[in-house]
Design an enzyme around this catalytic site. Sequence first.
Site, mmCIF file in Angstrom:
data_model
loop_
_atom_site.group_PDB
_atom_site.id
_atom_site.type_symbol
_atom_site.label_atom_id
_atom_site.label_comp_id
_atom_site.label_asym_id
_atom_site.label_seq_id
_atom_site.Cartn_x
_atom_site.Cartn_y
_atom_site.Cartn_z
ATOM 1 N N ASP A 246 0.858 -1.175 0.000
ATOM 2 C CA ASP A 246 0.000 0.000 0.000
ATOM 3 C C ASP A 246 0.905 1.238 0.000
ATOM 4 O O ASP A 246 2.082 1.166 0.366
ATOM 5 C CB ASP A 246 -0.889 -0.026 1.242
ATOM 6 C CG ASP A 246 -1.732 1.219 1.375
ATOM 7 O OD1 ASP A 246 -2.442 1.550 0.409
ATOM 8 O OD2 ASP A 246 -1.649 1.873 2.435
ATOM 9 N N ASP A 248 -0.195 5.101 0.832
ATOM 10 C CA ASP A 248 -0.442 6.121 1.857
ATOM 11 C C ASP A 248 -0.643 5.472 3.219
ATOM 12 O O ASP A 248 -1.508 4.615 3.401
ATOM 13 C CB ASP A 248 -1.666 6.949 1.480
ATOM 14 C CG ASP A 248 -1.514 7.588 0.105
ATOM 15 O OD1 ASP A 248 -0.522 8.290 -0.110
ATOM 16 O OD2 ASP A 248 -2.377 7.352 -0.758
#
Length: 426
Positions: A246, A248
């Site tokens: 991922d 953020d």
Amino acid sequence: MSGFENVTAYVLAGGFGTRLRRAVPDRPKALAEILGRPYIHHLLDGLAPLGVRRVVLCTGHLADMLEDGLGADYRGMELLYSREDAPLGTGGALALAFSRHPAELALCLNGDSLTDADLGAYLRWFEPRRESAALLLAPVEDAGRYGRVELDGAGRVTGFSEKGADGPGLISAGVYLLRPGALVRLTPGEPASIEQDLFPALAAGGDLCGWATSARFLDIGTPESYAAAGRFLLGPDGGGAAVFLDRDGTVIADKHYLHDPAGVELLPGAAEGLRRMAALGLRLVLVSNQSGVGRGYFGRGDVERVHGRLVELLDAEGVRLDAFYICPHAPGEDCSCRKPRPGLVERACRELGLDAAASFVIGDKPCDVDLGLAVKATPILVTTGREAQTAGPGEHRAAHVASGLEAAAERIETILSARAGGGEGA
């Protein structure tokens, strides 16, 4: 100083790719995705570390589409656009762009080919020479597909063989250095071909040289070669297991709908964690929901500028992400790629030859954990993002929880060691 500070790069990016339409029907070759990013960004990421400050895109009639996707700057480089309202060919387009944006030295790149040549060494080789133009040459096994370039012992180009002659040889890799005197043979706005009109004339006058390299070369202009482009960029050690990351709250600080490169901030320990994962032989693949695109808050070009800044920060740490895959859709669009749906990981595995079951998914949200479970990878929840930090007991299904990417790397090392020893390790 690299020597490229006074070099302007000109990219021949106006082709829509007739042969490529079957694989990429809705965008020009420059915006065709490789490793999840438009091709042009791979090219620009190669220019930025050299110190190039200005890039002119020869856009044909595609100026609006390219400018919408790229904007006015990227990684500190000014992006300029030279539109041609009528077909001019490569030579006519370059001459027109140079007349609008002249330079002391032009680095011209075809918008549909890849090479891993050392452009800094190429420039240093050319600078003391007297010729007004140079070709970067690459060896291929099927030179007949492109046409050979012949050199004399002093590195001057003596001629070109037509396409069709079988066997290995040196070909032009589509990367040219040109002094202003080389382009006086071309009339801005008049149709001409670099390969057919300019270079043979320069070679006949002893004014064209060629730098023979051992660099790899790939023309992405056909569906077959385009399909090989990702593996080409990854190098000979592609495939195997990966870490699907991922963005953020995992690699960079989580900021509300981030679309400004200035806001990119690596999380503490992120670079070291990624470095340790790469040292384990794992591919590093970013998989990120970017619904701000689908919601109309920002464009895909803004996402790529953010990723360009991330590439820049990681480069400074000696770390490289191998691929970037994003879901640009809003939640209500019912796509197959918005996490926790498996589309991004499935695409990466298909294009890069990765084994999801041997891989890891790391993120700071429950959807990242669910994604890992969906593709039968090992999920690791990191507590560096806002959702993980506020989650209560039992709100996620991760068997592995880590304080950040450095701790996650340690956990992966333990798991891989257990697997090697015959344990389940998950």
